[in-house]
Design an enzyme around this catalytic site. Structure first.
Site, PDB file in Angstrom:
ATOM      1  N   ASP A 359     -18.385 -21.372  44.746  1.00 49.14           N
ATOM      2  CA  ASP A 359     -17.514 -22.492  44.437  1.00 49.14           C
ATOM      3  C   ASP A 359     -16.043 -22.089  44.602  1.00 49.14           C
ATOM      4  O   ASP A 359     -15.637 -21.006  44.165  1.00 49.14           O
ATOM      5  CB  ASP A 359     -17.781 -22.938  42.999  1.00 49.14           C
ATOM      6  CG  ASP A 359     -16.943 -24.127  42.583  1.00 49.14           C
ATOM      7  OD1 ASP A 359     -17.146 -25.218  43.143  1.00 49.14           O
ATOM      8  OD2 ASP A 359     -16.093 -23.956  41.682  1.00 49.14           O
ATOM      9  N   GLU A 395     -17.588 -22.216  49.755  1.00 47.39           N
ATOM     10  CA  GLU A 395     -16.860 -23.488  49.729  1.00 47.39           C
ATOM     11  C   GLU A 395     -15.420 -23.103  50.058  1.00 47.39           C
ATOM     12  O   GLU A 395     -14.721 -22.525  49.225  1.00 47.39           O
ATOM     13  CB  GLU A 395     -16.948 -24.147  48.354  1.00 47.39           C
ATOM     14  CG  GLU A 395     -16.249 -25.501  48.338  1.00 47.39           C
ATOM     15  CD  GLU A 395     -16.237 -26.138  46.955  1.00 47.39           C
ATOM     16  OE1 GLU A 395     -16.438 -27.362  46.874  1.00 47.39           O
ATOM     17  OE2 GLU A 395     -16.019 -25.418  45.967  1.00 47.39           O
TER      18      GLU A 395
END
Length: 719
Positions: A359, A395
């Site tokens: 993330d 990401e």
């Protein structure tokens, strides 16, 4: 040389390990580089504490033997030292802190002033200059020393599925949301780790064509204070508390009652069962920030131990947030890099996890000068022998300065391809909406067609070709944003249930409600939405790259227009497995598309190996107009062109059994009118799939025309 009673403890590894001399106690090492002292506090059933001050300090690590820390013992940490929050010094012995390396946890965080390191009033606004002397022990989670797992639950390397990237189909799912409403999962297992590996779920994943199950965060997390005050919880889990412990509430009730070891073993067993079924397990991990929120947030772990080391600060020493979550971990510090690597190895070695999606990974690659593709953490990931062979996905952005870095991460990382998401949505939804309304501005100069073709071919404008054609993980939807069904039913977000007056969530979802906001029961509109959903799915599954599906999109799961359901632990977010006829039809089409991808090798080629051009020249791809003539430069710039034919040529190659590989022809008609399309030369073409119902199955000779419906994508293979 064997350990003896005189064997001294070591400052590594960090956390709790069995005493090296075989005694019942443990050796403990804690990073607290700015503290004057660290105590390990073992709590009895009545809350009494046995405190052991760690006697040794080496390079910022306090360490020593703790005789009372036996298997099953609950424990926390207390630090002594200077209190000066402006310098990141928050040593307050009144606050019991969770070991950042705890592998089992018990207890919950209560929303009370006692969990803060400073005095707070009823509105939870604190005076940081005044340390709080109220004991937080009754209100905070505790670490638990776990016994080693039984031998039969230890992961084995030879049991990993090790799916090649070229064959990988990722399925992003929430541990609870995937199974909590599944009628085929035993009631006691619904919404749990055990439910993930239940026969009903495995059968669905197999029938769909999924190879890799990617789980939203399941490292133990906490709900933000603002959410608790609104009576909500953090459902997605991007707010980590204990990075080495599975989230306890995702375990079955029986496992939770039995304690942290049973919770651990339930997740281990689920991974092993999925491996036995040939399915990989990937974890969505959140090493960019912690659950301790902003500077006035609670003291639960990192902040009270060594805020000055763990958390990012600017050149003036002020806290710096590049995640939008209140704090950011400082990956320019070697100890933070060490912490993340230790944690990743733990999940691979002790649980058998097959890979990770990181993330906001730009935060993990920031130096004092900004993002660096040569960041020590990225270098360590690439070189680590334990992580070798695992799937690593970035990401590739955060919210800090110059945070968008898609295409700039080095191998072996793959990356979420947001350009694919945006281009394909615009092409089939927002541009189509304008065309249907008689407008043409959004597709001026052929932007839509060119962008679509670029994404279909692997986004060579984004990813260095040396990384191969599979560097991008393509997706149309993810947990964040509209579901596939809602992309075709809503033009605006409907996040009122989140309690933020619909201010949260993206205002740009590149969606098309097809003339009505929400569901109205109109049969023709429902059919048109189904066609758009099929066009999006086909574009995703047939394109070059690694496809990622979001759980439930295969049968048009809806969230009622909520595009930011992070706090909705209820029917808004949970997958509903009671399907109507149209949902079952879409599910069959999704299975068929993934079956074609599995069958047709030319759709899955990585672009590596002998004979591959050093630059991306895609000699296996040919582009044609509706008249069957090749697409020249001028044609790509025609503003009103919305019909395209692409041939993925097998070049006469043979498979391992000596059978010629099939070439693939895809016809795209993204216009409001039907089109007569001439199939290009190269032999006969057999119809295989269409987003608009079409019963024709007989081969079509090259040079012959076929009629293609409006808003339609059709697939043919060579005969």
């Amino acid at each position: 040389m064997p350990a003896t009673a005189s064997t001294p403890p070591l400052p590594h590894p960090l956390g709790v390990v069995a005493a090296r001399d075989g005694s019942p106690g443990a050796d403990v090492a804690v990073l607290a580089a700015h503290a004057d002292a660290v105590e390990v506090c073992v709590l009895g059933p009545d809350g009494t504490e046995v405190r052991t001050r760690l006697p040794h300090l080496d390079n910022g690590v306090w360490f020593g033997r703790v005789p009372a820390l036996t298997v099953g013992a609950r424990y926390g940490l207390r630090t002594h030292g200077r209190w000066d929050p402006e310098l990141g010094l928050r040593h307050n012995p009144a606050k019991l802190l969770l070991d950042p390396h705890a592998r089992g946890i018990v207890g919950q965080i209560a929303l009370t002033p006692e969990i803060y390191g400073h005095r707070v009033d009823a509105e939870l606004r604190g005076d940081l200059t005044v340390p709080d002397d109220r004991d937080s022990a009754p209100f905070v989670p505790l670490g638990v020393r776990l016994a080693p797992p039984s031998a039969d639950l230890r992961p084995r390397e030879d049991e990993r599925p090790r799916v090649p990237w070229s064959d990988t189909v990722v399925y992003e799912a929430h541990v609870k949301g995937l199974t909590v409403r599944h009628p085929g999962v035993p009631e006691a297992q619904r919404g749990t780790y055990a439910g993930l590996a239940s026969p009903a779920v495995v059968e669905h994943l197999h029938a769909l064509g999924v190879t890799s199950l990617e789980l939203l965060p399941m490292q133990a997390f906490a709900s933000e204070i603002a959410l608790r005050r609104r009576g909500l919880v953090n459902y997605w889990g991007y707010n980590t508390l204990a990075f080495d412990a599975p989230h306890p509430t995702y375990a079955t009730e029986a496992a939770r009652r039995a304690g942290p070891e049973a919770v651990r073993d339930e997740f281990r067993a689920a991974v092993a069962a999925l491996h036995e079924a040939g399915i990989e397990v990937l974890l969505d991990v959140v090493y960019n920030h912690t659950c301790e929120e902003g500077p006035d947030g609670p003291h639960l772990s990192f902040r009270g131990l060594d805020e000055a080391t763990y958390y990012l600060r600017d050149a003036g020493g002020r806290p710096l947030d590049v995640t939008g979550c209140g704090n950011s971990l400082d990956f320019s510090h070697p100890r933070v890099v060490q912490f993340a690597l230790d944690s990743l190895r733990h999940w691979v070695s002790d649980y058998g996890v097959d890979g990770f999606r990181f993330d906001l990974m730009t935060t993990l690659a920031r130096t004092r000068d900004g993002f660096s593709p040569d960041h020590p953490f990225l270098v360590a990931l690439a070189a680590d022998p334990v992580l070798a062979g695992t799937k690593l996905v970035a990401e590739p952005w955060d919210v800090g300065p110059y945070g968008w870095r898609t295409g700039q991460f080095p191998a072996p990382l793959h990356e979420w391809n947001d350009r694919f998401r945006d281009s394909v949505r615009r092409f089939w939804l927002t541009d189509a909406r304008e065309i249907a309304a008689g407008h043409h501005a959004p597709v001026a100069a052929g932007r839509g067609l060119r962008d679509f073709a670029t994404r279909f071919a692997g986004s060579a404008d984004t990813f260095d070709v040396a990384r191969g054609r599979l560097a991008g993980v393509n997706f149309v939807t993810a947990h964040d944003g509209f579901t596939l069904a809602d992309l075709t039913a809503y033009d605006r977000k409907h996040n009122e249930a989140n309690g933020e007056n619909n201010r949260d969530g993206s205002d740009s979802d590149t969606s098309w409600n097809h003339g009505y906001e929400g569901v109205d029961g109109d049969v023709a509109r429902a059919r048109a939405r189904g066609v758009s959903q099929r066009n999006l799915l086909a574009s995703l599954i047939l394109s070059t790259g690694v496809p990622m599906l979001t759980a439930g999109d295969e049968f048009a799961r809806t969230q009622g227009g909520n595009n930011n359901a992070y706090c909705q632990d209820n029917e808004i977010s949970w997958v509903d497995w009671e399907l109507d006829d149209e949902q079952r039809s879409l599910l069959e089409d999704t299975r068929a598309l993934l079956g074609l991808r599995r069958e047709l090798a030319v759709l899955r080629e990585a672009g590596h190996g002998p004979g591959v051009p050093p630059r991306e020249q895609r000699t296996d791809l040919s582009w044609f107009g509706a008249d069957g003539a090749p697409m020249g430069v001028d044609r790509w710039h025609e503003a009103d062109r919305r019909t395209l034919v692409v041939v993925v040529d097998a070049g006469g190659r043979l498979d391992a059994d000596g059978v010629p590989l099939a070439s693939v022809l895809v016809v795209v008609n993204a216009g409001a009118e039907a089109a007569e399309v001439v199939l290009p030369a190269g032999g006969a073409w057999r119809p295989r799939w269409s987003s608009v119902a079409d019963r024709r199955s007989r081969p079509v000779a090259a040079g012959r025309g076929v009629r293609v419906a409006p808003w339609c994508l059709r697939v043919f293979t060579s005969v």
